[in-house]
Design an enzyme around this catalytic site. Structure first.
Site, PDB file in Angstrom:
ATOM      1  N   LYS A  52      16.789   6.741  -8.526  1.00  0.00           N
ATOM      2  CA  LYS A  52      18.030   6.311  -7.881  1.00  0.00           C
ATOM      3  C   LYS A  52      18.522   7.363  -6.896  1.00  0.00           C
ATOM      4  O   LYS A  52      19.005   7.020  -5.803  1.00  0.00           O
ATOM      5  CB  LYS A  52      19.084   6.008  -8.951  1.00  0.00           C
ATOM      6  CG  LYS A  52      18.751   4.749  -9.747  1.00  0.00           C
ATOM      7  CD  LYS A  52      19.503   4.667 -11.066  1.00  0.00           C
ATOM      8  CE  LYS A  52      19.017   3.447 -11.863  1.00  0.00           C
ATOM      9  NZ  LYS A  52      19.561   3.399 -13.230  1.00  0.00           N
ATOM     10  N   GLN A  96      24.001   5.583 -16.981  1.00  0.00           N
ATOM     11  CA  GLN A  96      22.597   5.348 -17.308  1.00  0.00           C
ATOM     12  C   GLN A  96      22.453   5.016 -18.796  1.00  0.00           C
ATOM     13  O   GLN A  96      22.828   5.804 -19.652  1.00  0.00           O
ATOM     14  CB  GLN A  96      21.754   6.575 -16.957  1.00  0.00           C
ATOM     15  CG  GLN A  96      20.274   6.395 -17.185  1.00  0.00           C
ATOM     16  CD  GLN A  96      19.678   5.288 -16.335  1.00  0.00           C
ATOM     17  OE1 GLN A  96      19.908   5.227 -15.136  1.00  0.00           O
ATOM     18  NE2 GLN A  96      18.903   4.425 -16.946  1.00  0.00           N
ATOM     19  N   ASP A 119      26.731  -1.426 -11.385  1.00  0.00           N
ATOM     20  CA  ASP A 119      25.771  -2.188 -12.186  1.00  0.00           C
ATOM     21  C   ASP A 119      26.192  -3.639 -12.404  1.00  0.00           C
ATOM     22  O   ASP A 119      25.440  -4.427 -12.981  1.00  0.00           O
ATOM     23  CB  ASP A 119      25.579  -1.508 -13.548  1.00  0.00           C
ATOM     24  CG  ASP A 119      24.157  -1.013 -13.756  1.00  0.00           C
ATOM     25  OD1 ASP A 119      23.287  -1.368 -12.937  1.00  0.00           O
ATOM     26  OD2 ASP A 119      23.909  -0.286 -14.718  1.00  0.00           O
TER      27      ASP A 119
END
Length: 288
Positions: A52, A96, A119
């Site tokens: 990322k 994460q 997300d």
């Protein structure tokens, strides 16, 4: 043989467009910013975070990484999220997963400001998806829909089967396909006669996390097969680890009409849609 749906190539195409858009912004404005919060030393998580960060560098997004020890308290992570919510440099926040077991991941995800929810997992954004309203979308299902669009695979009137009912993939995937006018069935570990159900699917999306679970006996000839699974297995001959999906690619490819490979299918699209969400939040902040 099935047409291979190249998610890696599409991801590069979208990232290149995002990079162009960012480079052409008003020079008086800062670049978009993405904050990634990682707790602990999970090797797979560390690899995902590196991917990322590299994508941010390629596109021109400023990356704010926070790597916390595995024993970090819930209150400490919550306070960090509050700081990032109030940080004017940050447009997207990602926690994460998975988090260490002592942390309440749901409470922490819900603490992220909905307009910085890179997300797409906040209840407000999930609610917008349910209602068909604009909002940040869950990255993996959004990546699947982008692949279908790129290859002109129209879901209208198609029978779609989604294997898996997680909040990360299965549930939002079903809603997105429904919004695209497919007739959607969700299946899971308690579904009776899974192979028979899958054989009815014009579009099959597998997100169960079981390597090579779905073979040619499960596939309707000519179906579009989307493999979301990423499973690391050890090769018995070489002893080296390799990645496989939930679909037994070798047996299914000759039967399907279109198929995503693993690796190189939906995986790269997940990271790309994270970048897309961050830029979307940035545009909304500065353009209204």
């Amino acid at each position: 043989m099935a047409q291979r749906l190249d998610g890696k190539a599409l991801a590069q195409k979208i990232q290149a467009q995002l990079a162009t858009d960012i480079s052409q912004r008003d020079p008086n404005l800062r670049p978009p910013g993405l904050a990634v919060v990682m707790v602990g030393d999970n090797p797979a998580s560390a690899a995902y975070v590196r991917n990322k960060e590299r994508a941010c560098d390629r596109i021109g997004i400023t990356s704010f990484g926070s790597h916390l020890p595995a024993d970090t308290a819930q209150e400490t992570v919550a306070e960090l999220i509050d700081q990032l919510n109030n940080d004017e440099r940050v447009d997207g926040i990602l926690i994460q997963l998975p988090l260490p077991s002592h942390l309440d991941s749901v409470a922490l995800l819900n603490r992220i400001a909905p307009d910085k929810d890179a997300d797409g997992l906040h209840p407000e954004n999930m609610g917008r998806l349910m209602r068909g309203e604009a909002g940040l979308r869950s990255c993996t299902p959004a990546g699947v829909m982008a692949v279908l669009k790129e290859y002109n695979i129209d879901a209208t009137g198609q029978k779609a089967v989604v294997l898996g009912r997680s909040i990360l993939v299965g549930k939002p995937m079903a809603l997105m396909l429904l919004a695209a006018n497919a007739t959607v069935t969700m299946a899971h570990s308690r579904t009776e006669d899974l192979p028979a159900l899958c054989r009815q699917a014009d579009i099959l999306v597998a997100a169960v996390g079981r390597p090579n679970m779905i073979n040619s006996d499960w596939i309707k000839p000519g179906a579009t097969v989307i493999d979301v699974g990423i499973n690391r297995i050890e090769d018995e001959t070489s002893g080296k680890a390799r990645l496989v999906g939930d679909i037994d690619f070798a047996s299914v490819e000759p039967i399907a009409g279109a198929i995503t490979p693993v690796p190189g299918g939906i995986g790269p699209m997940t990271v790309t849609m994270l970048m897309h969400n961050t830029v979307l939040s940035y545009r909304k902040r500065f353009n209204g």
